[in-house]
Write an enzyme that holds these catalytic residues in place. Structure first.
Site, PDB file in Angstrom:
ATOM      1  N   SER A 101      44.240  49.001  39.238  1.00  9.47           N
ATOM      2  CA  SER A 101      42.792  48.934  39.066  1.00  9.47           C
ATOM      3  C   SER A 101      42.248  50.337  39.315  1.00  9.47           C
ATOM      4  O   SER A 101      42.856  51.119  40.068  1.00  9.47           O
ATOM      5  CB  SER A 101      42.199  47.975  40.104  1.00  9.47           C
ATOM      6  N   TYR A 130      41.818  44.187  48.548  1.00  7.68           N
ATOM      7  CA  TYR A 130      42.111  44.354  47.123  1.00  7.68           C
ATOM      8  C   TYR A 130      42.446  45.822  46.810  1.00  7.68           C
ATOM      9  O   TYR A 130      43.444  46.117  46.146  1.00  7.68           O
ATOM     10  CB  TYR A 130      40.908  43.905  46.297  1.00  7.68           C
TER      11      TYR A 130
HETATM   12  N1  LIG Z   1      38.613  42.050  35.647  1.00  5.52           N
HETATM   13  C1  LIG Z   1      38.547  43.225  36.220  1.00  5.52           C
HETATM   14  O1  LIG Z   1      37.455  43.812  36.356  1.00  5.52           O
HETATM   15  C2  LIG Z   1      39.784  43.890  36.729  1.00  5.52           C
HETATM   16  C3  LIG Z   1      39.714  45.250  37.046  1.00  5.52           C
HETATM   17  C4  LIG Z   1      40.851  45.888  37.498  1.00  5.52           C
HETATM   18  C5  LIG Z   1      42.043  45.180  37.634  1.00  5.52           C
HETATM   19  N2  LIG Z   1      42.066  43.865  37.333  1.00  5.52           N
HETATM   20  C6  LIG Z   1      43.340  43.159  37.516  1.00  5.52           C
HETATM   21  O2  LIG Z   1      43.731  42.571  36.302  1.00  5.52           O
HETATM   22  C7  LIG Z   1      44.517  41.402  36.578  1.00  5.52           C
HETATM   23  C8  LIG Z   1      43.928  40.224  35.809  1.00  5.52           C
HETATM   24  O3  LIG Z   1      42.620  39.992  36.281  1.00  5.52           O
HETATM   25  P1  LIG Z   1      41.545  39.166  35.444  1.00  5.52           P
HETATM   26  O4  LIG Z   1      40.282  39.912  35.525  1.00  5.52           O
HETATM   27  O5  LIG Z   1      42.095  38.823  34.123  1.00  5.52           O
HETATM   28  O6  LIG Z   1      41.380  37.895  36.391  1.00  5.52           O
HETATM   29  P2  LIG Z   1      41.607  36.344  36.108  1.00  5.52           P
HETATM   30  O7  LIG Z   1      40.963  35.928  34.833  1.00  5.52           O
HETATM   31  O8  LIG Z   1      41.197  35.663  37.370  1.00  5.52           O
HETATM   32  O9  LIG Z   1      43.177  36.231  35.915  1.00  5.52           O
HETATM   33  C9  LIG Z   1      44.040  36.231  37.001  1.00  5.52           C
HETATM   34  C10 LIG Z   1      45.354  35.632  36.550  1.00  5.52           C
HETATM   35  O10 LIG Z   1      46.235  35.677  37.677  1.00  5.52           O
HETATM   36  C11 LIG Z   1      46.835  34.406  37.790  1.00  5.52           C
HETATM   37  N3  LIG Z   1      47.192  34.163  39.188  1.00  5.52           N
HETATM   38  C12 LIG Z   1      46.415  34.270  40.292  1.00  5.52           C
HETATM   39  N4  LIG Z   1      47.109  33.922  41.376  1.00  5.52           N
HETATM   40  C13 LIG Z   1      48.365  33.602  40.938  1.00  5.52           C
HETATM   41  C14 LIG Z   1      49.537  33.136  41.583  1.00  5.52           C
HETATM   42  N5  LIG Z   1      49.597  32.939  42.912  1.00  5.52           N
HETATM   43  N6  LIG Z   1      50.636  32.896  40.828  1.00  5.52           N
HETATM   44  C15 LIG Z   1      50.600  33.076  39.494  1.00  5.52           C
HETATM   45  N7  LIG Z   1      49.516  33.513  38.821  1.00  5.52           N
HETATM   46  C16 LIG Z   1      48.412  33.752  39.554  1.00  5.52           C
HETATM   47  C17 LIG Z   1      45.802  33.403  37.280  1.00  5.52           C
HETATM   48  O11 LIG Z   1      46.446  32.256  36.802  1.00  5.52           O
HETATM   49  P3  LIG Z   1      46.489  30.815  37.532  1.00  5.52           P
HETATM   50  O12 LIG Z   1      45.194  30.619  38.244  1.00  5.52           O
HETATM   51  O13 LIG Z   1      46.730  29.871  36.390  1.00  5.52           O
HETATM   52  O14 LIG Z   1      47.658  30.900  38.451  1.00  5.52           O
HETATM   53  C18 LIG Z   1      45.223  34.195  36.101  1.00  5.52           C
HETATM   54  O15 LIG Z   1      46.026  34.000  34.950  1.00  5.52           O
HETATM   55  C19 LIG Z   1      44.483  41.225  38.095  1.00  5.52           C
HETATM   56  O16 LIG Z   1      45.634  41.803  38.660  1.00  5.52           O
HETATM   57  C20 LIG Z   1      43.264  42.013  38.493  1.00  5.52           C
HETATM   58  O17 LIG Z   1      43.341  42.468  39.832  1.00  5.52           O
HETATM   59  C21 LIG Z   1      40.982  43.194  36.874  1.00  5.52           C
END
Ligand SMILES: NC(=O)c1ccc[n+]([C@@H]2O[C@H](COP(=O)([O-])OP(=O)(O)OC[C@H]3O[C@@H](n4cnc5c(N)ncnc54)[C@H](OP(=O)(O)O)[C@@H]3O)[C@@H](O)[C@H]2O)c1
Length: 253
Positions: free
Chosen positions: A136, A149
């Protein structure tokens, strides 16, 4: 990286960035399996034609079982994308934050390590493959309302660098995706600056397609965060981002 002929697992692909990248890899011609916990989301993705596997990255036995399922169906697997993650607010003036910190480290850092460990022997034995870890902009420029985080993502950055060095010579590469705020996971409601998911994914796939693939996938919107320390803007930006501490429930009123 040629995006048209990969065999990909997206761990944490049931929503948000992971699901969109899964769809983009598939649209480019790759074979894609998606992992996550949500049975409903997995069923919907299966109906779209994806291979799916139930996995909880906080549970080593679940990760090992998912690995066995995936490799039995996709013995040619060559790309493991680890988008699983949680983004939790923590008020460090209240020791009750610890549970959120522990969940964050267990999911984001140890979860990444569990998935990497599960697939490392397979990829080394193939002699070719790619891990895509996800950090991130917050790994490089803290966002004070989410301290655990930030720590987890800075750790995944450091881990990715060491993993790349340790796998050097095996044919297995490590690519670190460094998203800025993207309009997923509720960000769209609280952050007007969050990048639309579609635009973000288009930029990411363009960068991934470069040959050689960059070690870090940095879309334009994350450059100010990634290079803040180098550019001398770090202190000002951390102060600016500290204003967001007002969003913590305990600081309101
Ligand atoms: N959105 C942003 O602004 C942003 C910015 C920087 C980095 N990121 C990173 O990008 C990645 C994806 O984020 P996102 O924004 O797409 O969030 P999201 O829509 O909440 O997706 C998170 C994913 O992680 C999975 N997950 C969570 N806990 C898990 C577990 N214990 N085991 C297996 N899967 C798990 C969830 O699936 P299930 O609930 O089905 O398990 C979901 O598919 C994350 O690492 C986040 O930190 C996001």
């Amino acid at each position: 990286m040629d995006l048209s002929d990969r065999t990909v697992l997206v761990a944490g692909g049931t929503s948000g960035i992971g699901r969109e990248l899964a769809r983009r890899f598939a649209a480019a011609g790759s074979t894609v399996a998606v992992g996550g916990r949500s049975p409903q989301a997995l069923a919907e993705l299966a109906a779209e034609g994806f291979g799916t596997v139930s996995v909880d990255v906080t549970d080593s036995a679940s990760v090992a079982a998912a690995r066995d399922t995936v490799l039995a169906r996709y013995p040619e697997l060559d790309t493991v994308v680890i988008t699983s993650g949680v983004m939790l607010l923590e008020d460090l003036r209240d020791p009750a934050h610890f549970e959120a910190a522990a969940t964050t480290i267990d999911t984001n850092l140890l979860g990444t390590i569990r998935v990497v460990d599960a697939f490392t022997p397979h990829l080394i034995q193939r002699g070719a493959g790619t891990f895509v870890t996800v950090t991130s902009g917050i790994a490089f420029l803290p966002f004070p309302p989410m301290p655990g985080y930030a720590a987890s993502k800075a750790a995944v950055h450091a881990y990715s660098e060491a993993l790349r060095a340790q796998l050097d010579g095996t044919g297995v590469g490590v690519v670190e995706l460094v998203p800025p705020a993207v309009a997923t996971a509720g960000q769209e409601k609280v952050n007007p600056h969050a990048l639309p998911l579609d635009d973000f994914a288009t930029e990411v796939m363009h960068l991934l397609a470069q040959d050689p693939t960059p070690h870090e996938i940095l879309v334009q919107g994350v450059l100010a965060h990634r290079w803040a320390e180098r550019d001398g803007t770090y202190d000002d930006l951390v102060a600016q981002r500290s204003q967001a501490l007002a969003m913590l429930p305990g600081r309101q009123g």
